[in-house]
Design a protein around this motif. Structure first.
Motif: not given
Length: 410
Positions: A32-33, A164-165, A169-170, A173-175
């Motif tokens: 994902x990232x 992201x959509x 982005x954060x 990153x949290x996921x």
């Protein structure tokens, strides 16, 4: 029937089940990232080149694998894995500060650390796996690891793109941070007992060299790792022709997604079949068969026909994982416990660094010649790579059967 029996056999094992669940969780977050970071950079800068550097940043620590792998032999593997997972979970929230092009350096720095931690994690995980599951399950577990990793590549990027959509982005990153926390918890549930490794008087350079010498001096491991690295180089070269292949077929560039999905389906299947195939054929013949299948598929892909393009994508997906599973399983079986972290990290470096080199070279070569010329050459080279593995060799026993750092199931 064989596939379902293999899966049920592995899942009945407590430690194997936990290892595979942890892999699914981590692979989901990483995939994902990986996609979201490129989209993030593209949106902030509009640069395709900078977006592509995200993947390079994650791969950049790979050549340092032999040195990074020494950590997996200096510490007990289970606590080390938990520490690495918790460390990455704590690091990823730093990406909340990336809100402008001027702070992209922070994203790239995190990705480089991410890649370095991944090298340590992979080495420690592979070493711990030899203690967490029995030797008769190693091939099956490694095959299923390949299946799950490829499966996550098909599913997780869509999740990352969706997150992201909607939230940016954060959120991705949290996921990813949450997946590392879960992986640390699953690792903590493994039933293994480890003694503290004996401290060596040798420095990290000497220790890294020991892993390299063992790997390259072993009559079983050297040909498998050498063939694997060559295969990764040649398949990377061939993969750079995919857009030219799609253009010859008369499709838009988006059609490459269909070909990659077909290849992913082949890789998932290969992982399910790897364990039984390894037992039946042995590592060398299993690897040779996979490389030969990949070579034949690369040659056939030069034919500009839609059904052929789809069939060869599936065939490449089936063939390519064989040499990787065979090589990494052999490293686990043929390496003494105290050397296993370094040997695994070195094997990963030799197997996957050629992928980066091949992508760089192939991008230039495809500008000079079309796929009709390049693909048959790459495919022929793959067939020649498979040939030495068909010759018999004699396995040498491990130089060490037990040591203070060996681990055994509790």
């Amino acid at each position: 029937m064989t596939t379902s029996w293999t899966v049920s056999r592995v899942l009945r094992d407590h430690n194997a089940r936990l290892c595979l669940t942890g892999l699914v969780v981590s692979a989901f977050g990483t995939s994902s990232l990986w996609l979201a970071s490129g989209v993030w950079v593209k949106e902030l800068t509009g640069s395709d080149g900078l977006a592509a550097l995200c993947l390079l940043a994650m791969w950049a620590p790979t050549p340092a694998g032999p040195a990074l792998g020494t950590l997996a032999d200096r510490f007990r593997r289970k606590p080390l894995l938990i520490t690495v997972n918790l460390g990455l979970a704590a690091l990823l929230p730093a990406l909340f500060a990336v809100d402008s092009p001027g702070r992209l350096w922070l994203l790239f720095a995190v990705l480089v650390v991410y890649g370095a931690a991944g090298a340590v994690h992979d080495a420690a995980e592979s070493a711990l796996l030899t203690a967490a599951v029995g030797p008769d399950l190693l091939g099956d577990v490694n095959g299923l690891r390949m299946t799950l990793t490829e499966g996550m590549k098909l599913v997780a990027p869509l999740t990352g793109a969706g997150l992201y959509t909607v939230w940016g982005g954060p959120a991705v990153a949290c996921l990813d941070a949450v997946t590392f926390l879960l992986a640390a918890g699953l690792c903590g549930l493994l039933r293994v007992r480890e003694e503290q490794p004996v401290r060596s008087a040798a420095g990290w350079r000497q220790q890294a060299a020991q892993g390299v010498r063992h790997l390259w001096g072993h009559p079983v491991l050297r040909p498998l790792v050498r063939a694997g690295g060559t295969t990764m180089l040649l398949t990377a070269l061939s993969s750079t022709t995919v857009y030219a292949v799609v253009d010859r077929l008369g499709h838009s560039p988006a059609y490459t997604g269909v070909l990659y999905a077909a290849q992913g389906a082949g890789s998932v299947t290969a992982g399910l079949l790897a364990g039984p195939a390894l037992r039946r054929l042995g590592g060398r013949r299993f690897a040779a068969a996979g490389i030969a299948l990949t070579g034949a598929a690369v040659v056939a892909r030069a034919v500009p026909w839609d059904p052929m393009a789809l069939a060869t994508s599936v065939a490449c997906g089936l063939g390519l994982p064989c040499v990787l599973v065979a090589a990494l399983t052999a490293v686990q079986r043929e390496t003494p416990g105290p050397l296993l972290g370094r040997a695994t990290a070195t094997a990963n470096t030799l197997l996957f660094t050629p992928n980066v080199v091949g992508l760089a070279l192939g991008a230039g070569l495809v500008e000079l010649a079309g796929p009709g010329l390049l693909l048959p050459l790459y495919g022929l080279a793959l067939l020649l790579t498979a040939l030495p593995l068909t010759q018999r060799t004699t396995s040498t026993p491990r130089t060490t059967t037990s040591s203070p750092s060996d681990t055994t199931p509790a």
